[in-house]
Design a protein around this motif. Structure first.
Motif, PDB file in Angstrom:
ATOM      1  N   GLU A  53       3.584  -3.062  -8.872  1.00 40.95           N
ATOM      2  CA  GLU A  53       3.010  -1.210  -9.745  1.00 40.95           C
ATOM      3  C   GLU A  53       4.412  -1.021 -10.534  1.00 40.95           C
ATOM      4  N   CYS A  95       2.441  -4.695  -3.470  1.00 39.21           N
ATOM      5  CA  CYS A  95       2.137  -4.325  -4.518  1.00 39.21           C
ATOM      6  C   CYS A  95       2.346  -3.185  -4.364  1.00 39.21           C
ATOM      7  N   ARG A  96       2.810  -2.227  -3.695  1.00 39.10           N
ATOM      8  CA  ARG A  96       3.240  -1.002  -4.715  1.00 39.10           C
ATOM      9  C   ARG A  96       4.302  -1.631  -5.651  1.00 39.10           C
ATOM     10  N   THR A 125      -3.039   0.965  -6.543  1.00 40.11           N
ATOM     11  CA  THR A 125      -2.041   0.911  -5.579  1.00 40.11           C
ATOM     12  C   THR A 125      -3.256  -0.283  -4.921  1.00 40.11           C
TER      13      THR A 125
END
Length: 119
Positions: free
Chosen positions: A31, A27-28, A2
């Motif tokens: 992902e 972003c987490r 991450t």
């Protein structure tokens, strides 16, 4: 991974400090979203840089859409100023499409299907 995705997204999007927390969360989420789309048994690390770039682009597209939804018409980061008009959502859609294309070889079916073909 991450943090690598976050650093890349911040670099590619030239995101300012005021948006870092939101970008890190996006972003987490990107992902997790993209990892769930990979072929069974395939880990994100097996995709190399393609996974990190696709996740960064997805997070940046989400950030752009969140800014538009919040009514932001422009934002600045250093010497860069981005102004969003009626067509501002096209950039986010383009980033999302490029992320899908980048990961197509690693996804189930890669977005390709035979239809109406006699076997």
């Amino acid at each position: 991974m991450t943090e690598e995705i976050f650093a890349l997204a911040r670099l590619l999007g030239q995101v300012g400090e005021e948006q870092e927390e939101a970008l890190r969360a996006l972003c987490r989420a990107a992902e997790e979203e993209l990892a769930a789309q990979l072929r069974t048994g395939l880990e994100p690390e097996a995709c190399g840089e393609a996974f990190r770039v696709a996740a960064a682009w997805t997070a940046l597209a989400d950030l752009s859409e969140a800014d538009r939804a919040a009514g932001a018409e422009s934002f600045s980061a250093g010497d860069l100023t981005v102004r969003l008009g009626a067509a501002g959502g096209e950039g986010a859609a383009h980033l999302r499409q490029r992320a899908r294309e980048l990961l197509a070889p690693y996804r189930d079916g890669g977005g390709f299907a035979f239809r109406g073909v006699r076997g």
